[in-house]
Design a protein around this motif. Structure first.
Motif, mmCIF file in Angstrom:
data_model
loop_
_atom_site.group_PDB
_atom_site.id
_atom_site.type_symbol
_atom_site.label_atom_id
_atom_site.label_comp_id
_atom_site.label_asym_id
_atom_site.label_seq_id
_atom_site.Cartn_x
_atom_site.Cartn_y
_atom_site.Cartn_z
ATOM 1 N N ASN A 31 11.210 13.314 -0.962
ATOM 2 C CA ASN A 31 11.086 14.841 -1.036
ATOM 3 C C ASN A 31 8.995 15.046 -0.905
ATOM 4 O O ASN A 31 8.683 14.842 -2.354
ATOM 5 C CB ASN A 31 11.567 15.992 -1.542
ATOM 6 N N THR A 32 8.288 16.375 0.324
ATOM 7 C CA THR A 32 6.719 15.785 -0.043
ATOM 8 C C THR A 32 6.429 17.495 0.191
ATOM 9 O O THR A 32 7.124 18.049 0.809
ATOM 10 C CB THR A 32 6.654 14.973 0.774
ATOM 11 N N ASN A 33 6.351 18.424 -0.669
ATOM 12 C CA ASN A 33 5.457 19.416 -0.581
ATOM 13 C C ASN A 33 3.996 19.227 -0.487
ATOM 14 O O ASN A 33 3.870 18.376 -1.125
ATOM 15 C CB ASN A 33 6.021 20.463 -1.519
ATOM 16 N N MET A 34 3.280 19.779 1.055
ATOM 17 C CA MET A 34 1.991 20.046 1.026
ATOM 18 C C MET A 34 1.598 21.761 1.319
ATOM 19 O O MET A 34 2.006 22.444 1.576
ATOM 20 C CB MET A 34 1.614 19.254 2.706
ATOM 21 N N ILE A 35 0.688 21.340 0.180
ATOM 22 C CA ILE A 35 -0.126 22.589 0.210
ATOM 23 C C ILE A 35 -1.243 22.452 0.950
ATOM 24 O O ILE A 35 -3.000 21.761 0.178
ATOM 25 C CB ILE A 35 -0.318 23.025 -1.520
ATOM 26 N N ILE A 36 -1.413 23.042 2.598
ATOM 27 C CA ILE A 36 -2.845 23.040 2.667
ATOM 28 C C ILE A 36 -3.491 24.442 2.901
ATOM 29 O O ILE A 36 -2.974 25.588 3.112
ATOM 30 C CB ILE A 36 -2.416 23.244 4.588
ATOM 31 N N SER A 37 -4.757 25.186 2.158
ATOM 32 C CA SER A 37 -5.578 26.290 2.278
ATOM 33 C C SER A 37 -7.471 25.886 1.856
ATOM 34 O O SER A 37 -7.415 24.525 1.728
ATOM 35 C CB SER A 37 -5.038 26.291 0.401
ATOM 36 N N GLY A 38 -7.376 26.633 3.214
ATOM 37 C CA GLY A 38 -9.103 26.356 3.101
ATOM 38 C C GLY A 38 -9.334 25.325 4.493
ATOM 39 O O GLY A 38 -10.658 25.387 4.207
ATOM 40 N N VAL A 39 -8.515 24.800 5.246
ATOM 41 C CA VAL A 39 -8.470 24.007 5.804
ATOM 42 C C VAL A 39 -9.911 24.668 7.158
ATOM 43 O O VAL A 39 -8.906 25.601 7.522
ATOM 44 C CB VAL A 39 -7.642 22.617 6.026
#
Length: 131
Positions: free
Chosen positions: A117-125
């Motif tokens: 299971n994977t969580n990605m935190i996408i911030s400031g892209v």
């Protein structure tokens, strides 16, 4: 609009909401109460696109570059743009997302050992659309 040229910043477009781009390949919003849903918006004055949010993918086999969603035509870069992101799997690691000229936004985890299971935190892209 100024002289029929669009200016200012777009409303936030939430991936997976009715009428907006859909999630692909099993990706979903994280759903935690303190996490932002995946969204993007365009600043017409600076011609930049901003992407933020926290997403999950269950049962990821570690394969490279599964598409997360597809940007509409007016939101796509001319050249591929890659950005580091924080990932949480069975271990905390780094990954990256790539925004491609065909509109597909893909995700990759570096060293995907034991990934399920994977969580990605996408911030400031953010990037210029007219590169």
């Amino acid at each position: 609009f100024v002289d029929l040229i669009r200016t200012g910043i777009d409303r936030r477009i939430y991936v997976g909401s009715a009428g907006n781009p859909t999630f692909l390949n099993g990706w979903t919003n994280n759903g935690c109460m303190t996490c932002a849903d995946l969204s993007f918006r365009r600043n017409y004055s600076t011609n930049r696109l901003y992407i933020d949010g926290s997403i999950d993918r269950l049962a990821w086999d570690g394969s490279s570059n599964p598409e997360i969603f597809r940007l509409p035509i007016d939101y796509r870069p001319i050249k591929a743009q890659s950005f580091p992101v924080i990932c949480s799997t069975t271990i905390n690691t780094i990954g990256f997302i790539t925004c491609n000229p065909d509109g597909f936004v893909t995700g990759t985890i570096l060293n995907p050992i034991g990934v399920s299971n994977t969580n990605m935190i996408i911030s400031g892209v953010n990037f210029f659309i007219d590169i």
